[in-house]
Design a protein around this motif. Sequence first.
Motif, PDB file in Angstrom:
ATOM      1  N   ARG A   1      22.455   8.696  32.468  1.00  0.00           N
ATOM      2  CA  ARG A   1      21.631   9.368  33.471  1.00  0.00           C
ATOM      3  C   ARG A   1      22.353   9.539  34.796  1.00  0.00           C
ATOM      4  N   ARG A   2      22.988   8.479  35.278  1.00  0.00           N
ATOM      5  CA  ARG A   2      23.630   8.525  36.591  1.00  0.00           C
ATOM      6  C   ARG A   2      24.871   7.627  36.610  1.00  0.00           C
ATOM      7  N   TYR A   3      25.709   7.869  37.609  1.00  0.00           N
ATOM      8  CA  TYR A   3      26.974   7.147  37.758  1.00  0.00           C
ATOM      9  C   TYR A   3      27.082   6.749  39.220  1.00  0.00           C
ATOM     10  N   TRP A   4      27.007   5.445  39.471  1.00  0.00           N
ATOM     11  CA  TRP A   4      26.994   4.952  40.850  1.00  0.00           C
ATOM     12  C   TRP A   4      28.234   4.117  41.144  1.00  0.00           C
ATOM     13  N   VAL A   5      28.668   4.202  42.407  1.00  0.00           N
ATOM     14  CA  VAL A   5      29.725   3.334  42.920  1.00  0.00           C
ATOM     15  C   VAL A   5      29.180   2.613  44.141  1.00  0.00           C
TER      16      VAL A   5
END
Length: 326
Positions: free
Chosen positions: A38-42
Amino acid sequence: MIELSVLDLVPVREGHTPADALREAAVLARHAEALGYRRYWVAEHHNMEGIASAATAVVIGHVASHTSTIRVGAGGIMLPNHAPLVIAEQFGTLASIFPDRIDLGLGRAPGTDRATLRALRRDPTAAESFPDDVLELQALLAPPQPGQTIRAVPGAGTEVPLWILGSSLFGAQLAALLGLPYAFASHFAPEALDQAIALYRERFQPSHQLQAPHAMAGVNVIVAESDAEAKRLFTSLQMRFVGMVRGDRGLLQPPIDDIDAYWNAMERMQAMRMLACSFVGAPGTVAKGLRDFLARTEVDELIVATAVYDPAARLRSYDLLKSLDL
């Protein structure tokens, strides 16, 4: 099916450079997108040799430019380190370049030590104004109002979705009060997870952004062909957490055969307490552990950190995880 997302701390591996870590982040993001995450966070961390995501908004732009559909964002920006106007401008710019793809998770911890906090020219008491800073940032990202003298350009009117991050009851209460989605940092601070999620749901007030509570939990997951292989890969993360106990936040090290020869009993206890929300093993082992975790917490989404030294093994872990019946 539970929603799955990726938390990438952009680890710098022993024998490699931050440039390598940033290239590997782009590869992982493309891979996660193809798999349907769904999403890619840093996340924002400073003065840490083993993490390459200090300039978080820049890294988000880098990752978003190498992908096309996955949501990319901050998990999170440590708001006490910044003026809300600057963050509104940064994320307004990202949202203008990558519309409907940017998330902005907000934390109130400094993401570093006190000496580095001084180097950032921030007041150590800045965290006390976190709720007001969130409201100010929210207003700067909203459509401008008549007579408004300070505007984020770009930023105003983009309404970048905000998340509240936390590892205590404070963030849960704030997210509930403001009607924002809530992400709990159980991948390294799991103690208050159940109480925080319950409090968030109990006190949630609907808002313009969100009509019903949405809770996400951070977990460490390493899936491999066998339990033994996964446990060996896990030693890199275990050594990283022992480093935190020892005050040495260095590079991500290659896995080792005997973790018990690396740590003492006290270090083991402290590291594994922080790593309690870790699911490591063959697909069947991990599936059972995650199903039990989801039944207990009833979270709406999992954001998965996979700190594996070998990039190919990290990609394979995300492959295997996405194939599980959760």
